[in-house]
Design an enzyme around this catalytic site. Structure first.
Site, PDB file in Angstrom:
ATOM      1  N   HIS A  56      38.233 -15.814  44.685  1.00 44.50           N
ATOM      2  CA  HIS A  56      37.779 -15.291  45.986  1.00 44.50           C
ATOM      3  C   HIS A  56      36.757 -16.237  46.587  1.00 44.50           C
ATOM      4  O   HIS A  56      35.635 -16.376  46.092  1.00 44.50           O
ATOM      5  CB  HIS A  56      37.156 -13.904  45.812  1.00 44.50           C
ATOM      6  CG  HIS A  56      36.812 -13.244  47.121  1.00 44.50           C
ATOM      7  ND1 HIS A  56      37.568 -12.224  47.650  1.00 44.50           N
ATOM      8  CD2 HIS A  56      35.820 -13.457  48.008  1.00 44.50           C
ATOM      9  CE1 HIS A  56      37.045 -11.832  48.807  1.00 44.50           C
ATOM     10  NE2 HIS A  56      35.967 -12.581  49.048  1.00 44.50           N
ATOM     11  N   HIS A  58      35.554 -18.430  50.609  1.00 44.04           N
ATOM     12  CA  HIS A  58      35.701 -18.598  52.056  1.00 44.04           C
ATOM     13  C   HIS A  58      35.450 -20.074  52.387  1.00 44.04           C
ATOM     14  O   HIS A  58      34.334 -20.468  52.717  1.00 44.04           O
ATOM     15  CB  HIS A  58      34.719 -17.699  52.802  1.00 44.04           C
ATOM     16  CG  HIS A  58      35.037 -16.243  52.675  1.00 44.04           C
ATOM     17  ND1 HIS A  58      35.804 -15.567  53.597  1.00 44.04           N
ATOM     18  CD2 HIS A  58      34.717 -15.341  51.714  1.00 44.04           C
ATOM     19  CE1 HIS A  58      35.935 -14.302  53.224  1.00 44.04           C
ATOM     20  NE2 HIS A  58      35.285 -14.142  52.076  1.00 44.04           N
ATOM     21  N   GLN A 151      38.781 -11.113  59.663  1.00 43.42           N
ATOM     22  CA  GLN A 151      37.349 -10.869  59.480  1.00 43.42           C
ATOM     23  C   GLN A 151      36.836  -9.734  60.367  1.00 43.42           C
ATOM     24  O   GLN A 151      35.979  -8.947  59.961  1.00 43.42           O
ATOM     25  CB  GLN A 151      36.566 -12.148  59.786  1.00 43.42           C
ATOM     26  CG  GLN A 151      35.052 -11.997  59.784  1.00 43.42           C
ATOM     27  CD  GLN A 151      34.465 -11.857  58.396  1.00 43.42           C
ATOM     28  OE1 GLN A 151      34.367 -12.820  57.648  1.00 43.42           O
ATOM     29  NE2 GLN A 151      34.081 -10.637  58.035  1.00 43.42           N
ATOM     30  N   HIS A 209      39.557  -7.516  51.135  1.00 39.25           N
ATOM     31  CA  HIS A 209      38.153  -7.129  51.043  1.00 39.25           C
ATOM     32  C   HIS A 209      38.153  -5.607  51.140  1.00 39.25           C
ATOM     33  O   HIS A 209      38.568  -5.053  52.160  1.00 39.25           O
ATOM     34  CB  HIS A 209      37.355  -7.695  52.208  1.00 39.25           C
ATOM     35  CG  HIS A 209      37.085  -9.164  52.140  1.00 39.25           C
ATOM     36  ND1 HIS A 209      38.087 -10.107  52.077  1.00 39.25           N
ATOM     37  CD2 HIS A 209      35.910  -9.846  52.144  1.00 39.25           C
ATOM     38  CE1 HIS A 209      37.543 -11.319  52.038  1.00 39.25           C
ATOM     39  NE2 HIS A 209      36.225 -11.187  52.081  1.00 39.25           N
ATOM     40  N   GLU A 212      33.464  -3.060  50.597  1.00 43.75           N
ATOM     41  CA  GLU A 212      32.269  -3.875  50.393  1.00 43.75           C
ATOM     42  C   GLU A 212      31.107  -3.159  51.082  1.00 43.75           C
ATOM     43  O   GLU A 212      30.633  -3.540  52.137  1.00 43.75           O
ATOM     44  CB  GLU A 212      32.456  -5.285  50.952  1.00 43.75           C
ATOM     45  CG  GLU A 212      31.338  -6.231  50.558  1.00 43.75           C
ATOM     46  CD  GLU A 212      31.529  -7.624  51.132  1.00 43.75           C
ATOM     47  OE1 GLU A 212      30.678  -8.475  50.849  1.00 43.75           O
ATOM     48  OE2 GLU A 212      32.516  -7.869  51.856  1.00 43.75           O
ATOM     49  N   ASP A 308      32.899 -16.565  46.165  1.00 46.53           N
ATOM     50  CA  ASP A 308      32.796 -15.958  47.487  1.00 46.53           C
ATOM     51  C   ASP A 308      32.221 -16.927  48.521  1.00 46.53           C
ATOM     52  O   ASP A 308      32.904 -17.290  49.480  1.00 46.53           O
ATOM     53  CB  ASP A 308      31.960 -14.679  47.434  1.00 46.53           C
ATOM     54  CG  ASP A 308      32.176 -13.776  48.652  1.00 46.53           C
ATOM     55  OD1 ASP A 308      33.029 -14.094  49.487  1.00 46.53           O
ATOM     56  OD2 ASP A 308      31.502 -12.741  48.748  1.00 46.53           O
TER      57      ASP A 308
END
Length: 424
Positions: A56, A58, A151, A209, A212, A308
């Site tokens: 995971h 970005h 997102q 996701h 969270e 992450d």
């Protein structure tokens, strides 16, 4: 043989093992192999492991810290807001340059497979095009798997679903989502159903996701597990973060854990970021933030750790070191027993490799000769030291080398040099 590593320790506890490599593939693994290599290397009892895998990340945001400003509060929501400010000024060249530098760091750390989420809520799909180009460039030495990540919410952001389908058509590998960021719980559940249905129709993997949040009533993982089972997606779905589980009551979790396990949904925790961003509304006692890692493992769920973020709007630290991730994970989860610490090592190697569907991964005849030699004698010692990567190999070729960690001393009556391993 092209290459023979002698006297290695392996993650499963075997010692004094030789590994013969030929044509980019592991040819033999055994004690005292009667084979000669064009090049031979004595591991001296050090640990040889398959490469690290980050389940995971970005990469479209990495190394952008300070652009257009720093995250003053250090919170998740300010990070999302910052990313929204940054997106209009992004350029492909800058995205590619930062991602390529990060991949250099990754290779030096023995991290040879990354699943990166890429934001598809920008109608230009600038980041998608950039990371597809990065994927092409790094393919000889690093497996980069891309997730189409809305997102701003697949239903909340106009055109996001159309953009996601465009991104998949361009070559993005996995369907992403963020149900807890939709405007209502109902919309969040609807987004899970929509995205899982699309993934099933296209024969794709899913990585969302999910929850969270510190809200114990954020329960989209339940919907994700149900849709996975209903649509026959078992083994192809992961829920990332799942931090609301740290706030749920134990009775509900006793129902939820078997549901996740039965559906074959994997869990991906992100210890460095979860411990940093969650619990921000607490004074004391303060919740730890990370999902219920040992309980998920005990229920038979595949659990991986992800990095992450590295030096981006959400997190200004990090260096592509998955041993740092495992180190934080075992502390946050209080997994300090010997077997538990070993499982944290597997959470950054074997388990995420399985979640990503990597083929030819491992240390056995027929596997790819993708290996990392660590300045450590065991998986636990590797985590303790965040061990130096003495050799990193990709398809049998050495792609990175580093010396053992040591220091020169000037102390009366003491040795002139020390390492950091007990007895060495």
């Amino acid at each position: 043989m092209d290459f023979v590593i002698r006297n290695a320790s392996l993650p499963d506890g075997r010692r004094n093992i030789d590994i013969a490599i030929d044509g980019g593939t592991i040819a033999a693994v055994a004690e005292r192999l009667p084979l000669q290599g064009a090049r031979e290397f004595d591991a001296e009892g050090d640990l040889v492991t398959p490469p690290f895998v980050d389940a995971h990340f970005h990469m479209d945001a990495t190394l952008s810290v300070g652009l257009p400003r720093v995250n003053a509060s250090g919170t998740l929501l300010e990070g999302i807001s910052l990313w929204g400010e940054l997106k209009p000024s992004l350029t492909q060249d800058a995205l590619i340059e930062r991602a390529m530098q990060y991949c250099d760091w990754a290779v030096a750390r023995g991290l040879l497979a990354i699943r990166s989420h890429v934001d598809i809520c920008d109608d230009r799909l600038l980041a998608v095009e950039a990371l597809l180009e990065v994927k092409r460039r790094v393919a000889p030495y690093l497996d980069l798997q891309l997730v189409a990540f809305p997102q701003d919410g697949i239903l909340r952001s106009p055109g996001a679903f159309a953009n996601l389908k465009r991104a998949i058509g361009m070559g993005v590998d996995v369907v992403g989502g963020i149900p807890h960021f939709e405007r209502t719980m109902q919309e969040g559940a609807a987004s899970v159903k929509l995205l899982c249905k699309y993934a099933a129709e296209q024969g794709l993997r899913v990585d969302m996701h999910c929850d969270e949040s510190d809200d114990p009533l954020s329960r989209h993982i339940e919907t994700l597990a149900y849709e996975t089972q209903r649509l026959g997606l078992q083994g192809r779905v992961a829920g990332s973060h799942l931090t609301s589980m740290h706030s749920m009551d134990n009775y509900y979790v006793s129902k939820l854990l078997p549901l996740i396990a039965e559906a074959g949904v994997a869990a991906i925790a992100n210890p460095l970021i979860n411990i940093t961003l969650q619990g921000r509304h607490d004074s004391y006692p303060k919740r730890r933030g990370m999902t219920r890692v040992p309980e998920l493992m005990a229920a038979g769920v595949d659990v991986a750790f992800g990095h992450d973020c590295v030096m981006d709007p959400w997190y200004s630290l990090g260096s592509a070191d998955m041993l740092e991730v495992a180190h934080m994970g075992l502390h946050v989860a209080q997994m300090t027993g010997q077997e538990a610490m070993h499982r944290c090592f597997l959470a950054v190697t074997e388990t995420p490799a399985n979640i990503l569907g990597l083929t030819g991964y491992g240390i056995a005849p027929g596997c790819h000769a993708d290996l990392v030699l660590l300045d450590a004698g065991s998986t636990v010692e590797a985590i303790r030291l965040r061990a130096a990567r003495r050799l990193v190999m990709r398809r049998g070729a050495v792609v990175s080398e580093a010396p053992r960690a040591s220091a020169t001393l000037n102390l009366p009556g003491r040795p002139g040099q020390t390492g950091f391993r007990l007895g060495r």
